[in-house]
Scaffold this active site. Structure first.
Site, PDB file in Angstrom:
ATOM      1  N   HIS A 207     -13.599  -1.281   1.210  1.00  0.00           N
ATOM      2  CA  HIS A 207     -11.605  -1.316   0.921  1.00  0.00           C
ATOM      3  C   HIS A 207     -11.477  -0.127   0.194  1.00  0.00           C
ATOM      4  O   HIS A 207     -10.127   0.575   0.516  1.00  0.00           O
ATOM      5  CB  HIS A 207     -11.522  -2.739   1.607  1.00  0.00           C
ATOM      6  CG  HIS A 207     -11.964  -3.379   2.263  1.00  0.00           C
ATOM      7  ND1 HIS A 207     -10.747  -2.743   3.905  1.00  0.00           N
ATOM      8  CD2 HIS A 207     -12.500  -4.609   2.255  1.00  0.00           C
ATOM      9  CE1 HIS A 207     -12.375  -3.733   4.888  1.00  0.00           C
ATOM     10  NE2 HIS A 207     -13.172  -4.826   3.766  1.00  0.00           N
ATOM     11  N   ALA A 208     -11.371  -0.623  -1.290  1.00  0.00           N
ATOM     12  CA  ALA A 208     -11.088   0.055  -2.122  1.00  0.00           C
ATOM     13  C   ALA A 208     -10.948   1.627  -2.053  1.00  0.00           C
ATOM     14  O   ALA A 208     -10.631   2.370  -3.091  1.00  0.00           O
ATOM     15  CB  ALA A 208     -11.814  -0.290  -3.367  1.00  0.00           C
ATOM     16  N   SER A 209     -12.010   2.014  -1.427  1.00  0.00           N
ATOM     17  CA  SER A 209     -12.417   3.439  -2.021  1.00  0.00           C
ATOM     18  C   SER A 209     -11.595   4.550  -0.940  1.00  0.00           C
ATOM     19  O   SER A 209     -11.767   5.903  -1.420  1.00  0.00           O
ATOM     20  CB  SER A 209     -14.362   4.163  -0.950  1.00  0.00           C
ATOM     21  OG  SER A 209     -14.126   2.918  -0.299  1.00  0.00           O
ATOM     22  N   ASP A 210     -11.286   3.968   0.099  1.00  0.00           N
ATOM     23  CA  ASP A 210     -10.056   4.866   1.000  1.00  0.00           C
ATOM     24  C   ASP A 210      -8.581   4.377   0.376  1.00  0.00           C
ATOM     25  O   ASP A 210      -7.656   5.506   0.494  1.00  0.00           O
ATOM     26  CB  ASP A 210     -10.113   4.120   2.300  1.00  0.00           C
ATOM     27  CG  ASP A 210      -9.365   2.659   2.508  1.00  0.00           C
ATOM     28  OD1 ASP A 210      -7.549   3.084   2.150  1.00  0.00           O
ATOM     29  OD2 ASP A 210      -9.824   1.948   2.620  1.00  0.00           O
TER      30      ASP A 210
ATOM     31  N   GLN B 270       0.631  -1.437  -0.265  1.00  0.00           N
ATOM     32  CA  GLN B 270       0.108   0.003  -0.284  1.00  0.00           C
ATOM     33  C   GLN B 270       0.864   1.144   0.303  1.00  0.00           C
ATOM     34  O   GLN B 270       0.945   1.685  -0.234  1.00  0.00           O
ATOM     35  CB  GLN B 270      -0.935  -0.077   1.152  1.00  0.00           C
ATOM     36  CG  GLN B 270      -2.237   0.693   0.929  1.00  0.00           C
ATOM     37  CD  GLN B 270      -3.190   0.751   1.813  1.00  0.00           C
ATOM     38  OE1 GLN B 270      -3.045   0.625   3.349  1.00  0.00           O
ATOM     39  NE2 GLN B 270      -3.900  -0.500   2.397  1.00  0.00           N
TER      40      GLN B 270
ATOM     41  N   HIS C 180     -10.395   5.248   8.094  1.00  0.00           N
ATOM     42  CA  HIS C 180      -9.277   4.698   7.009  1.00  0.00           C
ATOM     43  C   HIS C 180      -9.247   6.282   5.382  1.00  0.00           C
ATOM     44  O   HIS C 180      -8.407   6.318   5.665  1.00  0.00           O
ATOM     45  CB  HIS C 180      -9.393   3.607   6.620  1.00  0.00           C
ATOM     46  CG  HIS C 180      -8.138   2.775   7.269  1.00  0.00           C
ATOM     47  ND1 HIS C 180      -8.764   1.648   7.880  1.00  0.00           N
ATOM     48  CD2 HIS C 180      -7.114   2.147   7.370  1.00  0.00           C
ATOM     49  CE1 HIS C 180      -7.974   0.727   9.016  1.00  0.00           C
ATOM     50  NE2 HIS C 180      -7.181   1.649   8.232  1.00  0.00           N
TER      51      HIS C 180
END
Length: 359
Positions: free
Chosen positions: A291-294, A100, A317
């Site tokens: 999850h992807a949106s952050d 990440q 997050h």
């Protein structure tokens, strides 16, 4: 030097990872204080040390405070590098959280990059490697950023030993904006259920359970969950461990969900949990799962033009990433065009700064 308070928002490792990536790219010296202030064990843990070392290598950075438990870090980047790199977390620390921090930097490296990381591929409190392979990778391709993830060996808590190779053959050097508002029609659901150093039926039961829940709510949608299992005499993993990742391929996006096996947790519960989380996010109609949106916010801030991110749930997050972007990329304009409250669905407009390495 920009000072970033590591206790804001979720007060964990997310602030560190996003700060490192953006500081490396923008060439901004930063001092991060109160690192992981809201965690039971504050300060840098092994996985965070590896994140810092990895980004520092690719950004030719000078670093102060790089030691276990440190709550203050100074990071002074001096120029992006390409090449081959190797990092060993030394525990079952999350490989995907190191990725990440690294991925945004590799998108702008001056040449091809290959990074091998040793640690945990499927561990608590982090995205499993299959989520990165089958969901995040496809979403980042929409920005024009393509890369390979090769899983040489899985690693589970507590023994680790996983090996993953990230290969970026042609860094794009510029990111395209994306319009990821609504997902559109769900075309199919795919998945991968794995079990290592465990009986085959664990992987089978996880898959069957997930499939049954998904079929009950998505009639007519093709569903296919593959199995990954190894004969005991040929199983290269330290294990034991299991998990399942499921993802919905829709007209305009890909949304994913996951669940990990644990001692005393029935395989059926693992499959059901992954399926139910995916169905919850699909029910919002948005293009991005929780999850992807952050994860996509920093990319949108660097892209050339206006992106719209529609997320199933505004997590802490995501809120944290928005705040870090405001501090490090003040030229990026961000506003909620829908939602904006924690744990509710949202649409975020992001006008990126059209970052290029020479700029």
């Amino acid at each position: 030097m920009i000072v970033i308070d590591g206790s804001i928002g979720e007060g964990g490792g997310q602030i560190l990872r996003t700060t490192l990536a953006l500081a490396a790219l923008l060439g901004k010296p930063v001092r991060i204080v109160n690192i992981r202030a809201k965690r039971p064990r504050p300060g840098l843990q092994r996985q965070h040390l590896t994140s810092v070392k990895a980004v520092a290598e690719l950004a030719s950075a000078r670093v102060e405070g790089l030691e276990l438990g440190s709550t203050t870090l100074v990071f002074i980047p001096r120029g992006l590098r390409s090449g081959r790199f190797y990092f060993n977390i030394g525990t079952a620390g999350s490989i995907t959280l190191v990725l990440q921090a690294l991925l945004p930097v590799t998108a702008f490296a001056p040449g091809p990059v290959e990074v091998e990381i040793v640690g945990g591929t499927d561990v608590p409190w982090s995205p499993p490697i299959d989520y990165v392979r089958f969901v995040l990778r496809k979403l980042l391709a929409m920005f024009g950023f393509e890369f390979e993830i090769i899983v040489k060996r899985r690693g589970h808590y507590p023994r680790g030993g996983g090996r993953v190779v990230l290969r970026v053959t042609q860094p794009p050097h510029v990111l395209k904006p994306v319009k990821l508002e609504e997902r559109g029609k769900v075309l199919r659901v795919e998945g991968l259920s794995h079990a290592v150093r465990l009986p085959r039926h664990v992987a089978e039961r996880q898959a069957r359970s997930a499939e049954a829940v998904l079929r009950s709510k998505l009639p007519g949608v093709p569903i296919s969950i593959d199995l990954e299992w190894y004969e005991p005499s040929r199983d290269p993993h330290l294990g034991p461990g299991s998990g399942v990742v499921v993802w919905a391929v829709a007209e305009h996006s890909v949304l994913g969900s996951d669940s990990l096996g644990a001692k005393g947790k029935p395989a059926e519960a693992v499959g059901r949990e992954a399926a139910e989380k995916l169905l919850e996010d699909l029910a919002t109609g948005t293009a991005l799962d929780r999850h992807a949106s952050d994860m996509l916010i920093p990319y949108a801030a660097l892209a050339c033009g206006e992106s719209i991110l529609g997320g199933a749930r505004l997590t802490m997050h995501a809120w944290t990433n928005i705040e870090v972007v405001k501090m490090l990329v003040p030229g990026a304009e961000m506003e909620f065009i829908e939602g904006g409250k924690l744990n509710e669905k949202f649409k975020l407009r992001v006008k990126g700064i059209c970052y290029k390495p020479s700029s």
